[in-house]
Write an enzyme that holds these catalytic residues in place. Structure first.
Site, mmCIF file in Angstrom:
data_model
loop_
_atom_site.group_PDB
_atom_site.id
_atom_site.type_symbol
_atom_site.label_atom_id
_atom_site.label_comp_id
_atom_site.label_asym_id
_atom_site.label_seq_id
_atom_site.Cartn_x
_atom_site.Cartn_y
_atom_site.Cartn_z
ATOM 1 N N SER A 120 0.855 -1.186 0.000
ATOM 2 C CA SER A 120 0.000 0.000 0.000
ATOM 3 C C SER A 120 0.889 1.233 0.000
ATOM 4 O O SER A 120 1.993 1.197 0.545
ATOM 5 C CB SER A 120 -0.892 0.047 1.247
ATOM 6 O OG SER A 120 -1.995 -0.816 1.116
ATOM 7 N N GLU A 166 -1.237 18.953 -5.913
ATOM 8 C CA GLU A 166 -2.546 18.953 -6.570
ATOM 9 C C GLU A 166 -3.508 17.925 -5.972
ATOM 10 O O GLU A 166 -4.596 17.740 -6.486
ATOM 11 C CB GLU A 166 -2.343 18.688 -8.062
ATOM 12 C CG GLU A 166 -1.419 19.692 -8.764
ATOM 13 C CD GLU A 166 0.071 19.346 -8.645
ATOM 14 O OE1 GLU A 166 0.382 18.317 -8.001
ATOM 15 O OE2 GLU A 166 0.885 20.118 -9.173
ATOM 16 N N SER A 167 -3.152 17.202 -4.950
ATOM 17 C CA SER A 167 -3.983 16.266 -4.164
ATOM 18 C C SER A 167 -3.247 14.955 -3.852
ATOM 19 O O SER A 167 -2.368 14.954 -3.016
ATOM 20 C CB SER A 167 -5.369 16.025 -4.753
ATOM 21 O OG SER A 167 -6.171 17.193 -4.565
ATOM 22 N N HIS A 211 -3.110 0.180 -3.709
ATOM 23 C CA HIS A 211 -3.192 -1.019 -2.865
ATOM 24 C C HIS A 211 -3.130 -2.214 -3.799
ATOM 25 O O HIS A 211 -3.863 -2.244 -4.808
ATOM 26 C CB HIS A 211 -4.495 -1.059 -2.065
ATOM 27 C CG HIS A 211 -4.697 0.171 -1.242
ATOM 28 N ND1 HIS A 211 -3.975 0.434 -0.104
ATOM 29 C CD2 HIS A 211 -5.495 1.241 -1.427
ATOM 30 C CE1 HIS A 211 -4.339 1.603 0.387
ATOM 31 N NE2 HIS A 211 -5.258 2.122 -0.397
ATOM 32 N N CYS A 235 -6.060 18.452 -9.003
ATOM 33 C CA CYS A 235 -6.723 19.727 -9.237
ATOM 34 C C CYS A 235 -5.906 20.512 -10.261
ATOM 35 O O CYS A 235 -4.709 20.289 -10.402
ATOM 36 C CB CYS A 235 -6.777 20.550 -7.961
ATOM 37 S SG CYS A 235 -7.286 19.597 -6.543
#
Lengths: 137, 137
Positions: B55, B62-63, B68, B83
């Site tokens: 993971s 931008e985020s 996983h 974004c």
């Protein structure tokens, strides 16, 4: 076909902008949500943006939680992605709602990872649909 | 109403199981995807599970990107959330497809964070729908 995970995509609108810009509070909220939903935390990372906004991720044994905040819009985007029947992510949604003081919460729930399970368990019994995912270990 | 972000929810089926269990390779793939899609990395964390699976999360300006893996099912769940108009997450999708050697990729794209923008820009011009999100700074 059975799903390995469930993903809650949550939009928190009309939040308290001050809260959305406080990294320590956001981290506290996310870790409390992790614990309350009975997930097992393995790693986490949070970041304060300039001039404003916080992003963070909590990797859990059951997948992850992430958050991004836009104080200027009173908005936060949060994801609760989990596997197994031990975790109830909707509890985490409520914890964040309280901390962010959101007046408008929108939740989308999707199932992910449709695979041929090695055993023929029923992933969603009728009584648990929308509540808890069964383990398919 | 305009959207602050776009979220690509990607299911990689029929991957090479060995790759899915190698944390260094997964990290390399995710960081290369981050760079290739022109995102700016601010933090990342990866975790190897026992007996298998990896993971990880990459927080970008931008985020985020998350992954996983389930080697036992040849499956990986990856999210590209971004974004602005600088980033093209579909390039990241391709980078991961190559690394994971997936023979079956399913992409869902959703817009998130519908807020009243401070200025009346058009977020999606017709010619860019499904390609690049306009900045709404």
């Amino acid at each position: 076909m059975q799903a390995l995970g469930r993903h809650l995509i949550v939009e928190y609108y009309d939040c308290n902008p001050k809260v959305l810009d406080e990294i320590e509070l956001i981290e506290t909220a996310m870790l409390e949500a992790t614990e309350e939903m009975s997930a097992t935390r393995v790693a986490h990372k949070f970041h304060q943006f300039a001039p404003q906004g916080v992003s963070g991720a909590v990797i859990i044994e059951e997948s992850h939680l992430t958050i991004h905040t836009w104080p200027e819009y009173g908005y936060a985007a949060v994801d609760f992605y989990s596997c197994g029947n031990k975790v109830n992510p909707h509890i985490g949604v409520k914890v964040l709602e309280k901390y962010l003081q959101s007046k408008n919460v929108n939740v989308t729930e999707m199932l992910r990872g449709f695979v041929n399970a090695p055993h023929s368990q029923t992933l969603f019994a009728d009584e648990t649909r929308g509540s808890l995912v069964k383990n398919i270990d």
